[in-house]
Design an enzyme around this catalytic site. Structure first.
Site, PDB file in Angstrom:
ATOM      1  N   ASP A   1       0.829  -1.206   0.000  1.00  0.00           N
ATOM      2  CA  ASP A   1       0.000   0.000   0.000  1.00  0.00           C
ATOM      3  C   ASP A   1       0.864   1.258   0.000  1.00  0.00           C
ATOM      4  O   ASP A   1       2.089   1.207   0.246  1.00  0.00           O
ATOM      5  CB  ASP A   1      -0.924  -0.037   1.233  1.00  0.00           C
ATOM      6  CG  ASP A   1      -2.283   0.556   0.935  1.00  0.00           C
ATOM      7  OD1 ASP A   1      -2.396   1.338  -0.028  1.00  0.00           O
ATOM      8  OD2 ASP A   1      -3.241   0.261   1.677  1.00  0.00           O
TER       9      ASP A   1
ATOM     10  N   ASP B   1     -10.346   2.189  -4.344  1.00  0.00           N
ATOM     11  CA  ASP B   1     -10.943   1.856  -3.049  1.00  0.00           C
ATOM     12  C   ASP B   1     -12.461   1.843  -3.149  1.00  0.00           C
ATOM     13  O   ASP B   1     -13.143   1.328  -2.260  1.00  0.00           O
ATOM     14  CB  ASP B   1     -10.529   2.893  -1.987  1.00  0.00           C
ATOM     15  CG  ASP B   1      -9.272   2.468  -1.244  1.00  0.00           C
ATOM     16  OD1 ASP B   1      -8.756   1.371  -1.531  1.00  0.00           O
ATOM     17  OD2 ASP B   1      -8.801   3.226  -0.383  1.00  0.00           O
TER      18      ASP B   1
END
Ligand code: DGJ
Length: 733
Positions: free
Chosen positions: A471, A536
């Site tokens: 990430d 997301d």
């Protein structure tokens, strides 16, 4: 300063010596399968781009090209003619539009550049042009390759041959000529949770410049489509370009003062990032561009084919079927408990999940976003015996274990930061900017990347980690190194090097480039990773647009597409499991919910959707992408096999249609002469649909339909309410 060599793909140089100086004018030609690039090497300057478009017949002669491209002498123009649009246009040489190179010496001299071609070497599809400017003390190597997939790769290497240092502010990777009929730039724009928006912009006089400068490209994926306004998904001419780079970028298309259109594509350099000591060189990232006469879909297929063949690297050399994964984030967030995770693992295995990914929150004091980032040791409060028992449980089911890291980041409230506050990127003396309560580590410092490598590498081996979800959840702001220099570029190069080091140490390891979804999904990252997290925003309705746009630049099999919890965490929208599944199964399928919370019926249906994906993924992940023109309230896209014998399409209803009877679905990519049996594979059962007997006959394969009819006449689907979808399978009879 010597610039570290780029570790992303480089176009190999050609050894054979090319033509030297004192040359006549020559035509240089590169051919793809459906595209041709023509360059004219004039007596002066770098080669001029004469044409890039539809493939030209082989018989076209040099003489006729010279005749039609003979330069004129416009009134009020230059008396000494120099070619423009060349492979690299500079400041000077009658170029008043946006230059591809901006550089100067510390004393202000050397601010123009005027290259002469020294050598042109061609080996089949590859071309290397060497040029120099003895006045400004510069040497340039421009490498190009036009592959059989019609993708044109370009890269530049600039050497400072002067005696003073050189500050390079801009050096583009590729320059392209577009015909004047191009009047629309389709710019990729967005923000977190809403990435990959495609915005058409009218290209009148002047230019459209698209830059992203934060090392995360939620604002602008580094790609662009260009076309006349009449071009559609499957008809008309289209050009597309993208930069393989995870740092700042700058795409620029301009209708120049003389009316011609020039496109350039390169990285964005912060002040000082392009500084070259005498003898040092700057190598650009690779730019990829393509032309298609079959609309935007043609460009998408070319990019996908190129990425599959040249860009993506798979452990073992070959892509295995993309494992269906379960990711803990949307189902559990930071609320992690070992016993509950064990139950999730068992439930996931029963659903047919093949990879279990433990997301954020498993380490240090990380019980929320505020603390612990950087302390990559399992939290004793959650995992009293470490991660190995969970890993063993996962492997015991024959699944792979994936683990979340955000290695480039640190929370100020962490042991790592307390021990090494000097490791972060910041402009000393200014306030320390945080985002999501985190700071960015300077991973170009060997002690930092060594620390990260050691800690991750040890865990990969001892815990048996098969997959890392990598990430990257904040932008770089005022990112200076300890010496106060801008560190954006070196950060990207250090990241690529770290990824490569991990891959070398663990040949079976796969890595996902996550970056809050969509933030680092470029081809630079993909040259070192095996998956990108597309967004997301996992709301299936929103994903229709996000995925559709992303697949114009990326192969679906590397884009994470998940069936997630409802109501959706970002939009609050509730959609049916079937709708979410229909939309997700076309990419790299994942599930992002707590499987122990599903009802028996939901589990059964989810299991069936996963099974359908597994049956179809060979086609979905290797076939030719299709994007169909449809009613604006509807999305139709799919994949057809190379031999056009099988296909699978999504028909998704975004909204109410404006007419009682919407236009029929017209598919693409089929063989007009073949006849196809159409089916709606299980677990679809069309609740709420009221197909007529005739429609039932078509959609159950009883009445086969020709490719010509499916593509030109179209077929009426049963009535579909908003937020419903069908997966339509086709098999040639
Ligand atoms: C952002 C990612 O995109 C999410 O999938 C999740 O991993 C969170 N970060 C965790 O912090």
């Amino acid at each position: 300063m010597t610039q570290a060599p780029i570790t992303s793909p480089c176009i190999p140089e050609i050894e054979t010596a090319g033509q030297g100086g004192g040359h006549p004018e020559t035509l240089i030609r590169l051919d793809g399968t459906n595209a041709t690039l023509l360059l004219i090497r004039r007596r002066a300057g770098l080669p001029e781009i004469a044409y890039w478009g539809r493939r030209l017949p082989q018989e076209i002669s040099e003489a006729e090209i010279f005749a039609v491209r003979a330069p004129d002498s416009p009134n009020n123009g230059p008396d000494q003619w120099r070619p423009l649009i060349t492979l690299l246009d500079t400041i000077g040489c009658w170029n008043f539009d946006m230059p591809g190179l901006i550089a100067a010496r510390p004393d202000g001299s050397g601010w123009t550049a005027n290259f002469e071609t020294e050598q042109v070497a061609q080996e089949g599809r590859r071309l290397v042009v060497r040029g120099k400017d003895t006045v400004s003390g510069l040497a340039i190597v421009l490498s190009l390759e036009l592959g059989p997939d019609d993708v044109l790769t370009s890269q530049a290497r600039l050497t400072n041959t002067g005696t003073q240092s050189l500050r390079v502010e801009r050096l583009v990777s590729g320059t392209y000529l577009l015909p004047e009929s191009v009047d629309t730039a389709h710019v990729l724009s967005g923000e977190w949770g809403n990435e990959f928006g495609i915005e058409p912009m009218n290209l009148t006089r002047g230019g459209i410049v698209v830059e992203s400068r934060r090392n995360r490209a939620h604002d602008h994926f580094p790609g662009m489509l260009l076309s006349p306004a009449s071009t559609s998904e499957n008809e008309g001419e289209a050009w597309a370009a993208q930069l393989g780079w995870s740092g700042g970028h700058r795409l620029c298309v301009e209708r120049m003062e003389d009316g011609r259109i020039r496109l350039s594509c390169g990285e964005y350099l912060y002040s000082g990032e392009g500084d070259l000591a005498p003898g040092a060189e700057l190598v650009t990232p690779v730019a990829y561009a393509t032309y298609s006469s079959a609309g935007f879909s043609g460009c998408a297929r070319a990019f996908q084919a190129h990425a599959r063949r040249h860009l993506l690297h798979w452990p073992g050399g070959k892509m295995k079927p993309r494992p269906v994964l379960l990711n803990s984030w949307e189902g559990s967030g930071f609320d992690l408990h070992e016993d509950q995770l064990m139950r999730q693992v068992d439930a996931a295995a029963a659903l047919g999940i093949e990879r279990f990914v433990l997301d954020d929150g498993w380490f240090g004091a990380r019980r929320d976003c505020d603390a612990g980032l950087g302390d990559w040791f399992s939290a004793a409060s959650v995992f009293p015996n470490g991660l190995r028992p969970l890993s063993d449980r996962i492997h015991g089911h024959g699944m792979e274990f994936g683990l979340w890291y955000e290695p480039e980041m640190v929370n100020p409230d962490s042991d790592l930061y307390r021990a090494h506050p000097d490791w972060v990127l910041q402009t000393r003396g200014y306030p320390l900017w945080t985002s999501r309560n985190q700071l960015v580590l300077d991973i170009s410092r060997p002690e930092v990347s060594n620390y990260l490598f050691e800690v991750i590498s040890e865990q990969v081996a001892s815990v048996r980690i098969d997959y890392i979800k990598w990430d990257f959840n904040r932008d770089l702001v005022e990112a200076s190194d300890a010496q106060g220099r801008a560190a954006y570029r070196r950060q990207v190069l250090a990241l690529y090097a770290l990824w490569e080091r991990l891959h070398k140490a663990h040949p079976g390891l796969e890595i996902e480039s996550c970056a809050s979804g969509g933030g680092r999904a470029d081809w630079g990252a993909l040259a070192h990773t095996q998956r990108v997290w597309t967004s997301d925003d996992t709301d299936a309705l929103e994903r229709l647009a996000i995925q559709g746009a992303a697949w114009h630049f990326l192969p679906p099999e590397v884009t994470g597409c998940h069936i997630s919890e409802v109501p959706n965490g970002i939009t609050g929208r509730t959609t049916t499991l079937d709708f979410r599944a229909c939309v997700a199964i076309f990419g790299h399928l994942g599930v992002e919910l707590d499987p122990t919370h599903l009802s028996a019926e939901e589990s059964t249906r989810l299991k069936a959707w996963i099974a359908l994906h597994k049956r179809l993924r060979g086609l979905l992940h290797h076939g030719l992408a299709q994007f169909c023109t449809a009613d604006p309230a509807r999305v139709v896209h799919g994949v057809v096999s190379d031999d056009a014998r099988s296909g699978v399409f999504l028909v998704a209803q975004r909204d109410w249609v404006s007419a009682r009877r919407p236009s029929p679905i017209r598919l693409s990519g089929l063989d007009p002469a073949k006849t196809y049996r159409i089916t709606l594979p299980e677990p679809q059962n069309l609740p709420g649909y009221r197909p007529s007997e005739a429609q039932k006959a078509v959609f159950s394969g009883k009445v086969p339909v020709s490719g010509a009819t499916l593509m030109d006449v179209g077929v009426f689907p049963p009535f579909m309410p908003p937020l419903s979808a069908l997966v339509v399978e086709l098999q040639a009879v």
